[in-house]
Design an enzyme around this catalytic site. Structure first.
Site, PDB file in Angstrom:
ATOM      1  N   HIS A   1      -5.412  17.164   8.027  1.00  0.00           N
ATOM      2  CA  HIS A   1      -4.362  17.339   7.018  1.00  0.00           C
ATOM      3  C   HIS A   1      -3.446  18.505   7.380  1.00  0.00           C
ATOM      4  O   HIS A   1      -2.230  18.427   7.193  1.00  0.00           O
ATOM      5  CB  HIS A   1      -4.995  17.544   5.641  1.00  0.00           C
ATOM      6  CG  HIS A   1      -5.376  16.260   4.970  1.00  0.00           C
ATOM      7  ND1 HIS A   1      -4.569  15.632   4.059  1.00  0.00           N
ATOM      8  CD2 HIS A   1      -6.478  15.472   5.103  1.00  0.00           C
ATOM      9  CE1 HIS A   1      -5.150  14.516   3.649  1.00  0.00           C
ATOM     10  NE2 HIS A   1      -6.306  14.397   4.267  1.00  0.00           N
TER      11      HIS A   1
ATOM     12  N   LYS B   1      -4.938  -4.673 -13.843  1.00  0.00           N
ATOM     13  CA  LYS B   1      -4.577  -3.270 -13.592  1.00  0.00           C
ATOM     14  C   LYS B   1      -5.423  -2.292 -14.381  1.00  0.00           C
ATOM     15  O   LYS B   1      -4.943  -1.219 -14.777  1.00  0.00           O
ATOM     16  CB  LYS B   1      -3.083  -3.052 -13.867  1.00  0.00           C
ATOM     17  CG  LYS B   1      -2.196  -3.933 -13.016  1.00  0.00           C
ATOM     18  CD  LYS B   1      -0.769  -3.992 -13.501  1.00  0.00           C
ATOM     19  CE  LYS B   1       0.017  -4.999 -12.686  1.00  0.00           C
ATOM     20  NZ  LYS B   1       1.351  -5.255 -13.226  1.00  0.00           N
TER      21      LYS B   1
ATOM     22  N   GLU C   1       1.412  10.315   2.369  1.00  0.00           N
ATOM     23  CA  GLU C   1       0.215  10.961   2.916  1.00  0.00           C
ATOM     24  C   GLU C   1       0.170  10.698   4.420  1.00  0.00           C
ATOM     25  O   GLU C   1      -0.489   9.772   4.904  1.00  0.00           O
ATOM     26  CB  GLU C   1      -1.053  10.434   2.233  1.00  0.00           C
ATOM     27  CG  GLU C   1      -2.276  11.248   2.606  1.00  0.00           C
ATOM     28  CD  GLU C   1      -3.503  10.868   1.795  1.00  0.00           C
ATOM     29  OE1 GLU C   1      -4.568  11.422   2.091  1.00  0.00           O
ATOM     30  OE2 GLU C   1      -3.394  10.045   0.877  1.00  0.00           O
TER      31      GLU C   1
ATOM     32  N   ASP D   1       2.915  -5.649  -6.258  1.00  0.00           N
ATOM     33  CA  ASP D   1       2.819  -4.866  -7.494  1.00  0.00           C
ATOM     34  C   ASP D   1       1.785  -3.770  -7.257  1.00  0.00           C
ATOM     35  O   ASP D   1       0.580  -4.022  -7.253  1.00  0.00           O
ATOM     36  CB  ASP D   1       2.389  -5.772  -8.650  1.00  0.00           C
ATOM     37  CG  ASP D   1       2.479  -5.074 -10.004  1.00  0.00           C
ATOM     38  OD1 ASP D   1       2.377  -3.834 -10.035  1.00  0.00           O
ATOM     39  OD2 ASP D   1       2.638  -5.764 -11.018  1.00  0.00           O
TER      40      ASP D   1
END
Length: 356
Positions: free
Chosen positions: A341, A170, A39, A246
């Protein structure tokens, strides 16, 4: 049949942004940070936030509030009274449990124990200090040792699972924000009104108002869990990938709260991030660009155990604030987000076709 795993590398574009001026109880420094992402608008956006940090004497004030890593185990009892007696016994036996944990690792230390009982199921949530490691494997190994000790010393219990989902690892949950998992860091900045207007092209009142309407009320309507922010996950993922973390831990890491105040035209802006799970040693930290990046960040120094990981967590929190501040500022202006963007994500020939 033997299966061979494809070990082809997957390259993610990486750029450094900064410097970010950071002060506080862990870091007093100006630091450039690496962000690995597809991105591309994330880089200039974080850079804009970083630039504002150099326009105040204190920059971003980052305060590490707490740190602990968790592992929950699941035990089965005959019934709820048996589970309750076991929980009471274990709560009174912390010193012995700490000795068991010390036998599993040089760096793991048991800090605390919490429990929940559902029917005949006993969930134990152990909280550990893990030195400079994020602690996933260290806490699992300690959990194995604790499980064996409990099953041989506490009657009426049977093995359920080494992971009982009460960690919580998570997954979005309330327990991590309440009890803690990882590094809890609060990053704050106070910007003069003229800096907000000239560099962020908005006002303190506009950012504070948008934060209430979007981050607080919008998230409430969406049913968010202990979360009120615009895009912590974007910055954390890019930072995690660049420093060998992670990446799945952005799930709990992104559960944080943005707070903004208009203080007589000046902007007070903060990001409270209670679950930053990072390490500077362990899996992948000694290989290639990861080791180089950690060294450049000053996170491979000869310090007391845990100090390098604390520094890394504070750098992550400051990076999140830079991106969060810049995005909210952009969203106070109609069309600015989409223009950014289009500018940074379109390929060169796409931009040429639009201007020809």
């Amino acid at each position: 049949m033997t299966q061979h795993l494809d070990q082809t590398s997957a390259a993610v574009p990486l750029r450094w942004v900064g410097p970010i001026r950071i002060t506080g109880n862990i870091v007093n420094d100006e630091v450039n940070v690496p962000l690995a992402t597809f991105e591309s608008p994330l880089w200039p956006s974080a850079q804009r936030g970083a630039r504002t940090s150099t326009m105040t004497d204190d920059g971003i004030v980052a305060t590490l509030i707490d740190e602990r890593m968790t592992r929950s185990i699941l035990l089965e009892a005959d019934d709820a009274p048996t589970a309750h007696r076991a929980a009471q016994h274990l709560a009174a036996s912390l010193d012995q449990l700490r000795k068991v944990v010390a036998g599993s690792s040089r760096f793991a230390r048991l800090l605390c124990l919490h429990h929940q009982i559902a029917g005949n199921l006993l969930f134990l949530r152990f909280e550990f200090a893990t030195g400079d490691a994020a602690g996933h494997n260290m806490t699992t190994l300690a959990g194995d040792h604790l499980m064996r000790h409990i099953l041989t010393t506490v009657p009426g219990l049977r093995y359920g699972s080494i992971s009982g989902n009460y960690c919580t690892d998570k997954k979005a949950s309330a327990v991590n924000g309440i009890l803690g998992r990882g590094k809890n860091v609060i990053a704050e900045i106070r910007l003069p009104g003229d800096v907000v207007e000239k560099k962020l092209h908005t006002t303190a009142a506009a950012i504070a108002g948008l934060n209430v309407h979007k981050n607080l009320i919008g998230t409430l309507l969406a049913g968010g869990i202990r979360s009120a922010n615009a895009h912590y996950a974007n910055l954390l993922l890019a930072f995690y990938l660049a420093t060998g973390q992670d990446a799945a831990n952005i799930v709990e890491g992104s559960q944080g709260i943005t707070h903004a105040d208009d203080r007589d035209g000046d902007l007070y802006f903060s990001c409270t991030i209670p679950n930053i799970i990072v390490g500077t040693t362990g899996s992948a930290k000694d290989h290639g660009f990861i080791a180089e990046n950690l060294t450049r960040l000053g996170c491979r120094e000869d310090r007391e155990p845990g100090a390098n990981a604390r520094r890394l967590a504070v750098l992550a929190a400051a990076t999140v604030l830079c991106g969060e501040l810049s995005l909210l500022a952009a969203q106070t202006n109609p069309g600015e987000l989409m223009r950014a963007h289009l500018t940074y994500e379109r390929r060169p020939r796409d931009r040429e076709s639009r201007t020809s």
